[in-house]
Design a protein around this motif. Sequence first.
Motif, PDB file in Angstrom:
ATOM      1  N   PRO A 368       0.846  -1.210   0.000  1.00  0.00           N
ATOM      2  CA  PRO A 368       0.000   0.000   0.000  1.00  0.00           C
ATOM      3  C   PRO A 368       0.881   1.261   0.000  1.00  0.00           C
ATOM      4  CG  PRO A 368      -0.720  -1.536   1.689  1.00  0.00           C
ATOM      5  CD  PRO A 368       0.607  -2.035   1.202  1.00  0.00           C
ATOM      6  N   ILE A 369       0.547   2.230  -0.860  1.00  0.00           N
ATOM      7  CA  ILE A 369       1.379   3.441  -0.945  1.00  0.00           C
ATOM      8  C   ILE A 369       0.579   4.723  -0.709  1.00  0.00           C
ATOM      9  CG2 ILE A 369       3.045   2.372  -2.525  1.00  0.00           C
ATOM     10  CD1 ILE A 369       1.737   3.950  -4.816  1.00  0.00           C
ATOM     11  N   GLN A 370      -0.748   4.625  -0.518  1.00  0.00           N
ATOM     12  CA  GLN A 370      -1.547   5.860  -0.465  1.00  0.00           C
ATOM     13  C   GLN A 370      -1.229   6.740   0.739  1.00  0.00           C
ATOM     14  OE1 GLN A 370      -2.967   2.850  -0.141  1.00  0.00           O
ATOM     15  NE2 GLN A 370      -4.154   2.849   1.753  1.00  0.00           N
ATOM     16  N   ASN A 371      -0.710   6.164   1.814  1.00  0.00           N
ATOM     17  CA  ASN A 371      -0.420   6.968   3.010  1.00  0.00           C
ATOM     18  C   ASN A 371       1.073   7.219   3.214  1.00  0.00           C
ATOM     19  OD1 ASN A 371      -3.162   7.181   3.800  1.00  0.00           O
ATOM     20  ND2 ASN A 371      -3.096   5.085   4.600  1.00  0.00           N
ATOM     21  N   LYS A 372       1.890   6.857   2.272  1.00  0.00           N
ATOM     22  CA  LYS A 372       3.337   7.053   2.414  1.00  0.00           C
ATOM     23  C   LYS A 372       3.694   8.528   2.268  1.00  0.00           C
ATOM     24  CE  LYS A 372       5.098   2.541   0.871  1.00  0.00           C
ATOM     25  NZ  LYS A 372       5.849   2.206   2.086  1.00  0.00           N
ATOM     26  N   THR A 373       4.683   8.977   3.045  1.00  0.00           N
ATOM     27  CA  THR A 373       5.180  10.350   2.935  1.00  0.00           C
ATOM     28  C   THR A 373       6.101  10.448   1.727  1.00  0.00           C
ATOM     29  OG1 THR A 373       7.120   9.869   4.285  1.00  0.00           O
ATOM     30  CG2 THR A 373       5.127  10.599   5.455  1.00  0.00           C
ATOM     31  N   ARG A 374       6.501  11.676   1.404  1.00  0.00           N
ATOM     32  CA  ARG A 374       7.394  11.887   0.267  1.00  0.00           C
ATOM     33  C   ARG A 374       8.701  11.094   0.425  1.00  0.00           C
ATOM     34  NH1 ARG A 374       8.797  17.786  -2.161  1.00  0.00           N
ATOM     35  NH2 ARG A 374       6.644  17.578  -2.842  1.00  0.00           N
ATOM     36  N   SER A 375       9.276  11.122   1.629  1.00  0.00           N
ATOM     37  CA  SER A 375      10.538  10.407   1.853  1.00  0.00           C
ATOM     38  C   SER A 375      10.336   8.892   1.794  1.00  0.00           C
ATOM     39  CB  SER A 375      11.152  10.804   3.202  1.00  0.00           C
ATOM     40  OG  SER A 375      10.260  10.505   4.258  1.00  0.00           O
ATOM     41  N   GLU A 376       9.171   8.423   2.252  1.00  0.00           N
ATOM     42  CA  GLU A 376       8.882   6.990   2.185  1.00  0.00           C
ATOM     43  C   GLU A 376       8.650   6.524   0.740  1.00  0.00           C
ATOM     44  OE1 GLU A 376       6.711   6.229   6.528  1.00  0.00           O
ATOM     45  OE2 GLU A 376       5.513   6.912   4.820  1.00  0.00           O
ATOM     46  N   MET A 377       8.178   7.445  -0.120  1.00  0.00           N
ATOM     47  CA  MET A 377       7.949   7.110  -1.532  1.00  0.00           C
ATOM     48  C   MET A 377       9.250   7.063  -2.332  1.00  0.00           C
ATOM     49  SD  MET A 377       4.876   6.362  -2.545  1.00  0.00           S
ATOM     50  CE  MET A 377       5.128   6.575  -4.307  1.00  0.00           C
ATOM     51  N   ARG A 378      10.286   7.756  -1.852  1.00  0.00           N
ATOM     52  CA  ARG A 378      11.512   7.906  -2.648  1.00  0.00           C
ATOM     53  C   ARG A 378      12.109   6.576  -3.108  1.00  0.00           C
ATOM     54  NH1 ARG A 378      15.568  12.510  -1.065  1.00  0.00           N
ATOM     55  NH2 ARG A 378      13.912  13.654  -2.119  1.00  0.00           N
ATOM     56  N   PRO A 379      12.211   5.542  -2.233  1.00  0.00           N
ATOM     57  CA  PRO A 379      12.774   4.275  -2.718  1.00  0.00           C
ATOM     58  C   PRO A 379      11.978   3.642  -3.871  1.00  0.00           C
ATOM     59  CG  PRO A 379      12.670   4.297  -0.314  1.00  0.00           C
ATOM     60  CD  PRO A 379      11.896   5.479  -0.786  1.00  0.00           C
ATOM     61  N   LEU A 380      10.676   4.004  -3.958  1.00  0.00           N
ATOM     62  CA  LEU A 380       9.834   3.432  -5.017  1.00  0.00           C
ATOM     63  C   LEU A 380       9.908   4.217  -6.327  1.00  0.00           C
ATOM     64  CD1 LEU A 380       6.595   2.613  -2.971  1.00  0.00           C
ATOM     65  CD2 LEU A 380       8.209   0.959  -3.914  1.00  0.00           C
ATOM     66  N   ARG A 381      10.412   5.463  -6.267  1.00  0.00           N
ATOM     67  CA  ARG A 381      10.369   6.332  -7.442  1.00  0.00           C
ATOM     68  C   ARG A 381      11.147   5.769  -8.624  1.00  0.00           C
ATOM     69  NH1 ARG A 381       5.879   8.795  -7.279  1.00  0.00           N
ATOM     70  NH2 ARG A 381       5.579  10.264  -5.578  1.00  0.00           N
ATOM     71  N   ALA A 382      12.279   5.108  -8.353  1.00  0.00           N
ATOM     72  CA  ALA A 382      13.064   4.523  -9.446  1.00  0.00           C
ATOM     73  C   ALA A 382      12.290   3.417 -10.153  1.00  0.00           C
ATOM     74  CB  ALA A 382      14.388   3.979  -8.912  1.00  0.00           C
ATOM     75  N   ARG A 383      11.400   2.745  -9.381  1.00  0.00           N
ATOM     76  CA  ARG A 383      10.639   1.616  -9.945  1.00  0.00           C
ATOM     77  C   ARG A 383       9.385   2.082 -10.689  1.00  0.00           C
ATOM     78  NH1 ARG A 383       9.533  -2.198  -5.007  1.00  0.00           N
ATOM     79  NH2 ARG A 383       8.814  -3.607  -6.662  1.00  0.00           N
ATOM     80  N   MET A 384       8.961   3.352 -10.466  1.00  0.00           N
ATOM     81  CA  MET A 384       7.762   3.919 -11.098  1.00  0.00           C
ATOM     82  C   MET A 384       8.179   5.194 -11.835  1.00  0.00           C
ATOM     83  SD  MET A 384       5.571   3.818  -7.571  1.00  0.00           S
ATOM     84  CE  MET A 384       3.939   4.128  -8.207  1.00  0.00           C
ATOM     85  N   GLN A 385       8.109   5.179 -13.140  1.00  0.00           N
ATOM     86  CA  GLN A 385       8.553   6.338 -13.913  1.00  0.00           C
ATOM     87  C   GLN A 385       7.416   6.895 -14.770  1.00  0.00           C
ATOM     88  OE1 GLN A 385      11.811   8.086 -14.216  1.00  0.00           O
ATOM     89  NE2 GLN A 385      11.578   7.267 -12.155  1.00  0.00           N
ATOM     90  N   ILE A 386       7.654   8.099 -15.318  1.00  0.00           N
ATOM     91  CA  ILE A 386       6.627   8.759 -16.147  1.00  0.00           C
ATOM     92  C   ILE A 386       7.289   9.403 -17.354  1.00  0.00           C
ATOM     93  CG2 ILE A 386       6.749  10.876 -14.745  1.00  0.00           C
ATOM     94  CD1 ILE A 386       3.680  11.212 -15.280  1.00  0.00           C
ATOM     95  N   VAL A 387       6.638   9.310 -18.507  1.00  0.00           N
ATOM     96  CA  VAL A 387       7.064   9.997 -19.733  1.00  0.00           C
ATOM     97  C   VAL A 387       5.919  10.919 -20.143  1.00  0.00           C
ATOM     98  CG1 VAL A 387       7.708   9.746 -22.166  1.00  0.00           C
ATOM     99  CG2 VAL A 387       8.549   8.098 -20.483  1.00  0.00           C
TER     100      VAL A 387
END
Length: 554
Positions: A368-387
């Motif tokens: 679950p990611i809906q309640n994660k803070t910005r810093s908690e989301m950071r490790p996931l950012r590399a795995r989720m990208q946008i063009v």
Amino acid sequence: MAEEHVIVPTERLDRKQKPGRPVIDARNVAVSFKVEDGTVEAVKGVSFQLHRGETVAIVGESGSGKSVTARTIMGLLTKRATVSDRASIAYNGRDVLKFSTRERRSLRGDRISMIFQEPMSSLNPIYMVGSQIVEAIRAHKRVKRRDAEARALELLKQVHIPDPESRLRQYPHQLSGGQRQRVMIAMALANSPDVLIADEPTTALDVTVQAQILNLIRELQQRLGMAVILITHDLTVVRQFSDYVYVMQHGVVREHNTTEALFKEPKHPYTQRLLASEPRGSANPLPAKSPVILEGRGVRVSFTLKKGGFFNPEMHELVAVNDLDIHLRKHETLGLVGESGSGKTTFGQALLRLINTRKGEVSFDGEPIQNKTRSEMRPLRARMQIVFQDPFSSLNPRMSIGQIIGEGLVVNGLGTTKGERQDRIKEALVSAGMPENILSRFPHEFSGGQRQRIAIARAIALEPEFILLDEPTSALDLSIQAQIIDLLRRLQDERGLSYLFISHDLKVVRALCHRVMVMQHGNIVEQGPVSEVLSKPKTEYTQRLVRAAFQVAA
């Protein structure tokens, strides 16, 4: 090089079926531009004829010289442009290139009018719509302002703008894209011209609005007996609306023929390539029992808007995404389609936690990611990208390509040394179909298609598992679109990527996606396998989208 020496006749192939003099007869039109390191030959010896009451299409990729040819007819070239002495453009038998500045101005907007690609840059933002139409009328006709205003209202009714009386007192920013384009058509028709030049009039519009605008131009053409020059790279539009086609490449006419004959049997290799580059094929089959990588349940996004005056404001809620469910499997491409304002991009960004949701649950790879803070989301950012849709606005113009792609690696702590990061950057560029020796160059040095490849390279350098693709092909030529589709397919196979593909181009969706979800007003109105939804749409809204995309007849 053989392509360069094919001799194309200057006369139309159907001239025996066209008695009488053409309304426009252009011969040997050549235009060059002075640039810092010399001159660029934009148009080289182009000839074409246009007869009354017909539509001639000029097609080709960006940079082929289509718009320069049109602007030469209108006399709208910059001071850096030089038109060849051998060129002639006869309007009703008189060469307009020999007209004085005053004669040219009286012709422009009166007998020959033009609709431009982007109405927001053509309409003056500080004047009301009615004032601008009145100005177009009074520039060429000696009429009282009251009569010009009555004519402006009549024109808005002709172009089928809803509530035309109130539109006269509105500013361009208060109208939708389709309404602004209708205002541009009204201004172009203000003085009942003989010739209307439509330069990519529907490129930035949704498929349903595009169909309405093109059908409107055809209806007005039949009623007023105008001749139309249609400049476009959309071959579906050409096939449906034109009588005769000129194909341009590198400033040269490669081939011309009646629309039916050209589509049935294209002669030139470039024309064959252009016709073959319409999005084709379908997504590769999904691996059996592929696990879910992204899931949303009851996702809701709303915005609080203020209405009323400063002292008595009224607040109301605008629901952009209305309690939606979604699931995306590994290796799958899910298309999210709908008109502008349907909530597609908002939904996509909410799933990536780029904007906040009011309620609902979002999980990535079971977490679950809906309640994660910005810093908690950071490790996931590399795995989720946008063009994004427009790579030029999403690539920092002050950074080199190496810095742009490398920035994500540094931020996410990928690559232990500078050399290792350089290797990853080069590998991503090569995977995206770009050379590895461009690291020191800047975004403005590349074409639109190349910039989109760089944006894709930036995303895949982080080795993501999921990429949100937000209209990545909408601003690109057909052949470049086909290349990007092939690239995305190959990267998906090689890297096992999952895509959420946001688009209003159903041809691209059909070629790339496994499943499709249709959005309208923040709701999902229909979903299912691409082959099923696009061939047998169940809802009236989806049927309208499909008709507009594949038949251009909404």
